[in-house]
Design an enzyme around this catalytic site. Structure first.
Site, PDB file in Angstrom:
ATOM      1  N   GLY A  37      47.790 -13.719  60.697  1.00 34.25           N
ATOM      2  CA  GLY A  37      48.908 -13.159  59.960  1.00 34.25           C
ATOM      3  C   GLY A  37      49.619 -14.061  58.978  1.00 34.25           C
ATOM      4  O   GLY A  37      50.502 -13.602  58.245  1.00 34.25           O
ATOM      5  N   PRO A  92      43.411 -16.613  62.256  1.00 33.32           N
ATOM      6  CA  PRO A  92      43.755 -16.521  60.831  1.00 33.32           C
ATOM      7  C   PRO A  92      42.583 -15.968  60.018  1.00 33.32           C
ATOM      8  O   PRO A  92      41.426 -16.296  60.279  1.00 33.32           O
ATOM      9  CB  PRO A  92      44.027 -17.984  60.440  1.00 33.32           C
ATOM     10  CG  PRO A  92      43.187 -18.780  61.381  1.00 33.32           C
ATOM     11  CD  PRO A  92      43.151 -18.001  62.671  1.00 33.32           C
ATOM     12  N   GLY A  93      42.879 -15.116  59.067  1.00 33.74           N
ATOM     13  CA  GLY A  93      41.858 -14.610  58.155  1.00 33.74           C
ATOM     14  C   GLY A  93      42.250 -14.967  56.731  1.00 33.74           C
ATOM     15  O   GLY A  93      41.736 -15.900  56.120  1.00 33.74           O
ATOM     16  N   ARG A  94      43.259 -14.240  56.249  1.00 31.22           N
ATOM     17  CA  ARG A  94      43.758 -14.447  54.886  1.00 31.22           C
ATOM     18  C   ARG A  94      44.046 -15.916  54.582  1.00 31.22           C
ATOM     19  O   ARG A  94      43.684 -16.422  53.513  1.00 31.22           O
ATOM     20  CB  ARG A  94      45.049 -13.631  54.721  1.00 31.22           C
ATOM     21  CG  ARG A  94      45.577 -13.551  53.300  1.00 31.22           C
ATOM     22  CD  ARG A  94      46.982 -12.926  53.275  1.00 31.22           C
ATOM     23  NE  ARG A  94      47.047 -11.679  53.992  1.00 31.22           N
ATOM     24  CZ  ARG A  94      46.809 -10.484  53.450  1.00 31.22           C
ATOM     25  NH1 ARG A  94      46.507 -10.382  52.174  1.00 31.22           N
ATOM     26  NH2 ARG A  94      46.879  -9.386  54.190  1.00 31.22           N
ATOM     27  N   CYS A 137      38.459   6.193  37.418  1.00 30.65           N
ATOM     28  CA  CYS A 137      39.255   7.368  37.027  1.00 30.65           C
ATOM     29  C   CYS A 137      40.352   7.671  38.046  1.00 30.65           C
ATOM     30  O   CYS A 137      40.321   8.695  38.733  1.00 30.65           O
ATOM     31  CB  CYS A 137      38.344   8.563  36.830  1.00 30.65           C
ATOM     32  SG  CYS A 137      37.107   8.215  35.574  1.00 30.65           S
ATOM     33  N   GLU A 138      41.287   6.734  38.176  1.00 29.55           N
ATOM     34  CA  GLU A 138      42.466   6.864  39.034  1.00 29.55           C
ATOM     35  C   GLU A 138      43.578   6.052  38.369  1.00 29.55           C
ATOM     36  O   GLU A 138      43.344   4.921  37.951  1.00 29.55           O
ATOM     37  CB  GLU A 138      42.222   6.242  40.428  1.00 29.55           C
ATOM     38  CG  GLU A 138      41.112   6.829  41.244  1.00 29.55           C
ATOM     39  CD  GLU A 138      41.460   8.172  41.880  1.00 29.55           C
ATOM     40  OE1 GLU A 138      42.670   8.506  41.947  1.00 29.55           O
ATOM     41  OE2 GLU A 138      40.524   8.878  42.286  1.00 29.55           O
ATOM     42  N   TYR A 182      40.220  -9.955  51.896  1.00 32.08           N
ATOM     43  CA  TYR A 182      40.395  -8.509  51.726  1.00 32.08           C
ATOM     44  C   TYR A 182      40.033  -8.090  50.299  1.00 32.08           C
ATOM     45  O   TYR A 182      40.688  -7.233  49.708  1.00 32.08           O
ATOM     46  CB  TYR A 182      41.827  -8.092  52.116  1.00 32.08           C
ATOM     47  CG  TYR A 182      42.172  -8.544  53.523  1.00 32.08           C
ATOM     48  CD1 TYR A 182      41.571  -7.916  54.616  1.00 32.08           C
ATOM     49  CD2 TYR A 182      43.008  -9.617  53.759  1.00 32.08           C
ATOM     50  CE1 TYR A 182      41.833  -8.358  55.910  1.00 32.08           C
ATOM     51  CE2 TYR A 182      43.283 -10.063  55.045  1.00 32.08           C
ATOM     52  CZ  TYR A 182      42.685  -9.422  56.119  1.00 32.08           C
ATOM     53  OH  TYR A 182      42.935  -9.859  57.386  1.00 32.08           O
TER      54      TYR A 182
HETATM   55  C1  LIG Z   1      43.518  -8.512  60.575  1.00 29.67           C
HETATM   56  C2  LIG Z   1      43.629  -9.236  61.851  1.00 29.67           C
HETATM   57  C3  LIG Z   1      43.723 -10.632  61.861  1.00 29.67           C
HETATM   58  C4  LIG Z   1      43.779 -11.471  60.615  1.00 29.67           C
HETATM   59  O1  LIG Z   1      44.949 -11.261  59.896  1.00 29.67           O
HETATM   60  P1  LIG Z   1      45.297 -12.219  58.662  1.00 29.67           P
HETATM   61  O2  LIG Z   1      46.587 -11.696  58.184  1.00 29.67           O
HETATM   62  O3  LIG Z   1      44.211 -12.067  57.672  1.00 29.67           O
HETATM   63  O4  LIG Z   1      45.400 -13.604  59.186  1.00 29.67           O
HETATM   64  C5  LIG Z   1      43.784 -11.262  63.083  1.00 29.67           C
HETATM   65  N1  LIG Z   1      43.761 -10.546  64.251  1.00 29.67           N
HETATM   66  C6  LIG Z   1      43.671  -9.203  64.269  1.00 29.67           C
HETATM   67  C7  LIG Z   1      43.650  -8.503  65.557  1.00 29.67           C
HETATM   68  C8  LIG Z   1      43.601  -8.504  63.074  1.00 29.67           C
HETATM   69  O5  LIG Z   1      43.534  -7.174  63.100  1.00 29.67           O
END
Ligand SMILES: *Cc1c(COP(=O)(O)O)cnc(C)c1O
Length: 419
Positions: free
Chosen positions: A242, A277-279, A345-346, A373
């Site tokens: 997050g 963490p992803g983002r 086309c949006e 994303y």
């Molecule tokens: C999407 C998600 C993440 C990653 O969220 P980021 O905001 O990209 O860090 C981690 N855990 C769960 C369960 C998620 O659904």
């Protein structure tokens, strides 16, 4: 020119990714095209890894960007993975990820996905409802091996982010209410088909303050103490992902601040801490390159129509997400406010409104912080092939996903058989 990891502009006004000018990358691979910096990904990863220390695991959220080469890069650095589908499990396995370091999140896990994950030997299912817990137990029974589980609890804290990416509020579809979790833990602990491993949560995305993260961790710690008091042993607490990133003028906390906020409340519990963490690992490490096709004036506005659309990069259309846009090379054009729009086309197919740019036909723009994303959300709407992805490592560029062809786009389809 800039030699720091990632992206930088030289004195002549050219934008570089590591040791390559982005206008050359656009020339070589065409546009639209995602470009990632290997050094930027590795440096973000390393910051998480070293902040967490050895008694925890960083489980990269595959849904942010699951391209095989990126997963492979992180797997080689010892990453764990957070998955949300059987498809993502397959990606992790094909990329050489360790199934024993995989946690499986998501509200709607299917039976086949559960079975496959159980057979692969994942670390933990993050269970989102009593019904899902029961289904997992049944499958574990049939497979003759107990399923490792954590309950994803909903700590009911407000992450103060966009409502579409807030997941930890009481009214959200995600997680199990804290008050219900305790009884469900007792049930799971008494069930020989299940092995209670931990507690999980994830409260939302693009968080720009760590306060909600530490508040959530505090509530998890209180639950953990109650469970431990009842003799339910826990192996880990998964604090989710997050952490926000820089898109326009945000000042996100660092990975170290994120880790400190979630580990401090959990310190004396004697459990490992996981984060997802992803983002924060990949967003700033990527750009989307797009070329201006046309300029036009309508209703007193000037539009720059680019060759990327919402099919290539959905976040602006989906969340109205603001981004930094830059010309990758200097031009003679005057800097003035333009609306940057795609060919789809949006009306939502808009990347920026009244954005100051030296727009000229043929000019290439970089949409910054598009590494998360982005490619994963690409679609084929309007029969548009999905864009390629390039990983740059110093002065070398690797095409890690080529541009989709029209044959691939239509591959699964069939004409009606003649009578
Ligand atoms: C999407 C998600 C993440 C990653 O969220 P980021 O905001 O990209 O860090 C981690 N855990 C769960 C369960 C998620 O659904």
């Amino acid at each position: 020119m800039s030699t720091s990891p990632g992206f930088g502009r030289d004195d002549g006004g050219r934008l570089w990714v590591e040791s390559l000018p982005l206008d050359e990358v656009a020339e070589r691979f065409g546009t639209p095209c995602y470009v990632y910096s290997r050094a930027a990904i590795e440096s973000r990863w390393q910051r998480y890894r070293s902040a967490l220390g050895t008694d925890g695991d960083v489980c990269y959220a595959v849904k942010a960007n699951g391209t095989l080469a990126l997963l492979n890069l992180l797997a080689r650095h010892g990453a764990g993975f957070d998955i949300v589908s059987g498809g993502e499990l397959e990606r992790v396995l094909r990329a050489g990820g360790d199934p024993a370091r995989v946690v499986f999140s998501g509200v709607g896990k299917g039976s086949e996905e559960i079975r496959r994950a159980l057979r692969a030997g994942i670390r933990c299912f993050n269970v989102e409802s009593a019904a899902e817990l029961e289904r997992i137990a049944g499958i574990a029974d049939a497979e003759g091996r107990p399923a490792p589980v954590a309950l994803r609890v909903n700590p009911d804290v407000n992450p103060e982010t966009h409502p579409y990416i807030a997941t930890g509020l009481a009214q959200s579809k995600f997680g199990i209410a804290l008050e219900e979790a305790e009884a469900l833990y007792q049930q799971a602990a008494a069930d020989p088909r299940l092995q209670v491993r931990g507690i999980a949560c994830h409260i939302g995305s693009q968080l720009l303050s760590v306060a909600p993260l530490s508040e959530a961790a505090g509530r998890l710690a209180a639950l953990a103490r109650r469970l431990q008091g009842q003799g339910i042993a826990l192996d880990h607490i998964d604090a989710g992902g997050g952490l926000g990133v820089h898109y326009v003028d945000e000042q996100p906390p660092s990975p170290a601040e994120h880790i400190e906020a979630v580990t401090a409340p959990l310190r004396d519990l004697g459990v490992a801490v996981l984060v997802e963490p992803g983002r924060a690992i990949v967003a700033e490490a990527g750009v989307l390159l797009t070329r201006i096709e046309y300029l036009k004036h309508n209703g007193g506005k000037e539009f720059a129509i680019v060759d990327a659309g919402m099919t290539d990069y959905l976040r602006p259309a989906l969340y109205d997400a603001p981004h930094t846009l830059e010309a990758v090379a200097p031009t003679q054009a005057e800097c003035r406010p333009v609306d940057v729009v795609g060919p789809v086309c949006e009306s939502a197919d808009t990347f920026a409104r009244d954005y100051p740019l030296p727009a000229a036909p043929g000019g290439v723009l970089a949409i910054r912080s598009a590494g998360a994303y982005g490619a994963v959300m690409a679609s084929q709407y309007n029969a548009r092939p999905r864009p390629p992805e390039v990983l740059v490592d110093g002065s070398r560029s690797h095409l890690i996903r080529r541009r989709e062809t029209l044959d691939e786009l239509m591959a699964g389809e069939a004409l009606l058989a003649e009578e």
